[in-house]
Write a protein that holds these residues in place. Structure first.
Motif, short mmCIF file in Angstrom:
data_model
loop_
_atom_site.label_atom_id
_atom_site.label_comp_id
_atom_site.label_asym_id
_atom_site.label_seq_id
_atom_site.Cartn_x
_atom_site.Cartn_y
_atom_site.Cartn_z
N LYS A 1 14.23 5.56 21.08
CA LYS A 1 15.65 5.28 20.85
C LYS A 1 16.10 4.01 21.56
CE LYS A 1 17.24 10.00 19.92
NZ LYS A 1 18.12 11.11 20.37
N GLN A 2 15.57 3.78 22.76
CA GLN A 2 15.91 2.55 23.46
C GLN A 2 15.37 1.35 22.71
OE1 GLN A 2 17.97 2.26 26.22
NE2 GLN A 2 17.86 0.12 25.54
N HIS A 3 14.18 1.50 22.14
CA HIS A 3 13.61 0.42 21.33
C HIS A 3 14.50 0.15 20.12
CE1 HIS A 3 10.58 -2.08 19.35
NE2 HIS A 3 10.84 -1.40 18.25
N LEU A 4 15.03 1.21 19.51
CA LEU A 4 15.93 1.03 18.36
C LEU A 4 17.19 0.29 18.77
CD1 LEU A 4 15.67 4.53 16.59
CD2 LEU A 4 14.41 2.43 16.08
N LEU A 5 17.75 0.64 19.92
CA LEU A 5 18.95 -0.04 20.40
C LEU A 5 18.67 -1.51 20.71
CD1 LEU A 5 20.68 2.54 22.80
CD2 LEU A 5 21.49 1.73 20.57
N ASP A 6 17.54 -1.77 21.31
CA ASP A 6 17.18 -3.16 21.63
C ASP A 6 17.01 -3.98 20.35
OD1 ASP A 6 17.21 -2.49 24.29
OD2 ASP A 6 15.03 -2.26 24.46
N THR A 7 16.38 -3.37 19.35
CA THR A 7 16.18 -4.04 18.06
C THR A 7 17.50 -4.28 17.36
OG1 THR A 7 14.00 -2.99 17.83
CG2 THR A 7 14.98 -3.93 15.83
N LEU A 8 18.38 -3.29 17.42
CA LEU A 8 19.70 -3.42 16.80
C LEU A 8 20.50 -4.53 17.45
CD1 LEU A 8 21.69 -2.19 14.74
CD2 LEU A 8 22.46 -0.64 16.52
N HIS A 9 20.43 -4.62 18.76
CA HIS A 9 21.15 -5.68 19.49
C HIS A 9 20.58 -7.06 19.14
CE1 HIS A 9 23.40 -7.60 22.71
NE2 HIS A 9 22.29 -8.19 23.10
N ARG A 10 19.27 -7.14 18.98
CA ARG A 10 18.62 -8.42 18.70
C ARG A 10 18.82 -8.86 17.25
NH1 ARG A 10 13.24 -7.10 19.01
NH2 ARG A 10 13.14 -7.06 16.73
N ASP A 11 18.63 -7.92 16.30
CA ASP A 11 18.61 -8.29 14.87
C ASP A 11 19.92 -8.02 14.14
OD1 ASP A 11 16.00 -8.93 15.38
OD2 ASP A 11 15.16 -7.11 14.50
N GLY A 12 20.80 -7.19 14.75
CA GLY A 12 22.07 -6.88 14.09
C GLY A 12 21.97 -5.82 13.02
#
Length: 251
Positions: free
Chosen positions: A7-18
């Motif tokens: 889930k943290q990886h998903l949040l990091d990806t969401l923050h990076r890629d939008g």
């Protein structure tokens, strides 16, 4: 990878890629799409993102109640409200939305401005009491307490009888592909009607609203004319809106 790590990886990806695409994530993390979709459902319930077909988009913190939103990025709202107020010309008929940023717009209107403001927000109307040359027209309707604005059939009927020069729109979310959106269905309908009844729609967008999405679309970006944002906003964040033909007013 443990669930919390994923889930943290998903949040990091969401923050990076939008955005998040479930199929791509399942391949990259070597888990099933069902696992990713379950993660997204759980994270959406926590208000961490907004689920859309095939994945997710960033959720907007601006969906909080009016009293909470008053304390979100107050300096940004003051700057954007001041810049937006300069766009109002004498003699114009102007729709002004509800919300804390629009309230700052009203606070910065010149004391001697002669214009007509049409609003479905009691807060906006009260803030204009000390502007003797501004005619204030209040739209009726049922009070939506979350945003302190009128909604419903009576509001829509009243909007349909006005042709405004400008509409200053406040929304929860502004996104290059998801458009302008908010957290309540009826409020989205009213905002859409205001947009269609004005010659130009100007969106007031503090930084936490950009590149986020809320459940109910108001209109696509093509229906807006301009966005008022902070000059300190990263160019990479603003470029997609400029590329779609919107004028950017930077505060």
């Amino acid at each position: 990878m443990l669930t919390q790590q994923r889930k943290q990886h998903l949040l990091d990806t969401l923050h990076r890629d939008g955005r998040l695409i479930a199929k791509e994530l399942s391949q990259a993390l070597e888990v099933s799409e069902d696992t990713i979709r379950r993660d997204l459902r759980e994270m959406a319930k926590e208000g961490l993102l907004l689920r859309v077909h095939g994945g997710a988009l960033p959720a907007s913190p601006a969906m909080a109640d009016f009293s909470v939103r008053e304390h979100l990025v107050p300096e940004e709202k003051i700057a954007i409200g001041r810049a937006a107020a300069q766009l109002v010309q004498p003699g114009q008929v102007v729709f002004i939305d509800g919300g804390t940023t629009c309230l700052q717009l009203v606070h910065h209107l010149p004391a001697d401005l002669s214009a007509t403001v049409v609003t479905h927000s009691p807060s906006i109307a009260m803030a204009l009491v000390d502007h003797p040359q501004i005619e204030v027209i209040m739209l009726g309707g049922r009070l939506f307490r979350h945003s302190l604005v009128g909604v419903g059939a009576a509001t829509l009927e009243a909007i349909g009888r006005v042709n405004a020069d400008l509409y200053f729109m406040g929304v929860c979310s502004v996104h290059p592909s998801a458009g302008l959106s908010t957290g309540d269905y009826e409020e989205a309908v009213v905002k859409r009607a205001l947009c269609h009844a004005a010659a130009e729609t100007i969106v007031l967008a503090t930084s936490e609203k950009l590149n986020t999405a809320s459940p109910y679309q108001v209109v696509e970006l093509a229906h807006a004319s301009a966005i008022v944002a902070l000059a300190s906003t990263p160019q990479a964040l603003l470029q997609p809106y400029e590329a779609q033909g919107l004028t950017l007013y930077l505060a």
